[in-house]
Design a protein around this motif. Structure first.
Motif, PDB file in Angstrom:
ATOM      1  N   TYR A 261      18.618  -1.354  -4.653  1.00 24.16           N
ATOM      2  CA  TYR A 261      17.934  -0.022  -3.984  1.00 24.16           C
ATOM      3  C   TYR A 261      17.026   0.748  -4.876  1.00 24.16           C
ATOM      4  CZ  TYR A 261      22.259  -0.720  -1.281  1.00 24.16           C
ATOM      5  OH  TYR A 261      23.092  -0.952  -0.123  1.00 24.16           O
ATOM      6  N   TYR A 262      15.898   1.080  -4.448  1.00 25.69           N
ATOM      7  CA  TYR A 262      14.865   1.829  -5.267  1.00 25.69           C
ATOM      8  C   TYR A 262      14.471   2.660  -4.465  1.00 25.69           C
ATOM      9  CZ  TYR A 262      12.058  -1.894  -2.611  1.00 25.69           C
ATOM     10  OH  TYR A 262      11.547  -2.511  -1.617  1.00 25.69           O
ATOM     11  N   LEU A 263      13.617   3.675  -5.324  1.00 21.39           N
ATOM     12  CA  LEU A 263      13.129   4.808  -4.460  1.00 21.39           C
ATOM     13  C   LEU A 263      11.513   4.805  -4.115  1.00 21.39           C
ATOM     14  CD1 LEU A 263      13.821   7.642  -3.908  1.00 21.39           C
ATOM     15  CD2 LEU A 263      12.932   8.359  -6.152  1.00 21.39           C
ATOM     16  N   CYS A 264      11.108   5.155  -2.707  1.00 21.05           N
ATOM     17  CA  CYS A 264       9.788   4.857  -2.439  1.00 21.05           C
ATOM     18  C   CYS A 264       9.257   6.087  -2.136  1.00 21.05           C
ATOM     19  CB  CYS A 264       9.628   3.621  -1.436  1.00 21.05           C
ATOM     20  SG  CYS A 264      10.016   1.988  -2.151  1.00 21.05           S
ATOM     21  N   ILE A 265       7.868   6.156  -2.030  1.00 18.83           N
ATOM     22  CA  ILE A 265       6.962   7.297  -1.276  1.00 18.83           C
ATOM     23  C   ILE A 265       6.301   6.691  -0.293  1.00 18.83           C
ATOM     24  CG2 ILE A 265       5.086   8.992  -1.523  1.00 18.83           C
ATOM     25  CD1 ILE A 265       6.199   9.276  -4.513  1.00 18.83           C
ATOM     26  N   LEU A 266       6.479   7.067   1.072  1.00 25.09           N
ATOM     27  CA  LEU A 266       5.640   6.770   1.929  1.00 25.09           C
ATOM     28  C   LEU A 266       4.247   7.559   2.001  1.00 25.09           C
ATOM     29  CD1 LEU A 266       8.443   6.201   4.810  1.00 25.09           C
ATOM     30  CD2 LEU A 266       7.603   4.573   3.360  1.00 25.09           C
ATOM     31  N   LEU A 267       3.137   7.002   2.355  1.00 29.19           N
ATOM     32  CA  LEU A 267       1.882   7.639   2.010  1.00 29.19           C
ATOM     33  C   LEU A 267       1.153   7.675   3.613  1.00 29.19           C
ATOM     34  CD1 LEU A 267       0.128   6.202  -1.157  1.00 29.19           C
ATOM     35  CD2 LEU A 267       1.364   8.203  -0.742  1.00 29.19           C
ATOM     36  N   GLN A 268       0.784   8.870   3.918  1.00 28.26           N
ATOM     37  CA  GLN A 268       0.231   8.992   5.177  1.00 28.26           C
ATOM     38  C   GLN A 268      -1.169   7.987   5.388  1.00 28.26           C
ATOM     39  OE1 GLN A 268      -0.315  13.350   6.077  1.00 28.26           O
ATOM     40  NE2 GLN A 268       1.302  13.439   6.956  1.00 28.26           N
ATOM     41  N   ASP A 269      -1.267   7.640   6.764  1.00 31.65           N
ATOM     42  CA  ASP A 269      -2.434   7.070   6.865  1.00 31.65           C
ATOM     43  C   ASP A 269      -3.551   8.149   7.418  1.00 31.65           C
ATOM     44  OD1 ASP A 269      -4.320   5.262   7.690  1.00 31.65           O
ATOM     45  OD2 ASP A 269      -3.354   4.439   9.371  1.00 31.65           O
TER      46      ASP A 269
END
Length: 91
Positions: free
Chosen positions: A66-74
């Motif tokens: 498990y790892y932490l991610c950031i989703l960036l807006q298109d």
């Protein structure tokens, strides 16, 4: 009557701790300093670009990681995700 016994037990414990700390002397202290382990990199991401922060999972060999991610807006599609940026890549 229970509170008197409890108060006496606490007082005796604190007194014993103070006496123990007074008579036990520290012979030696040391400090171990280790330089940076692994690579360090910093990337600034504007808050307006962040769509969401998620905990992602990956299967590696026979383990689930498990790892932490950031989703960036298109920029072209406000509902879309342009990139998934994992945090703490070295660890």
């Amino acid at each position: 009557q229970n509170s008197v016994v409890l108060s006496a037990a606490i007082f005796i414990t604190l007194f014993g701790l103070i006496v123990y700390l007074h008579f036990v002397k520290i012979d030696q202290e040391s400090l171990l300093v280790i330089g940076s382990l692994g690579k360090e990199s910093t990337t600034f991401i504007e808050m307006s670009q962040v769509k969401d922060v998620v905990i992602n999972e990956a299967i590696h060999m026979q383990k689930v990681i498990y790892y932490l991610c950031i989703l960036l807006q298109d920029p072209g599609d406000p509902q879309g995700v342009s990139e998934v940026v994992p945090l703490f890549q070295v660890s």
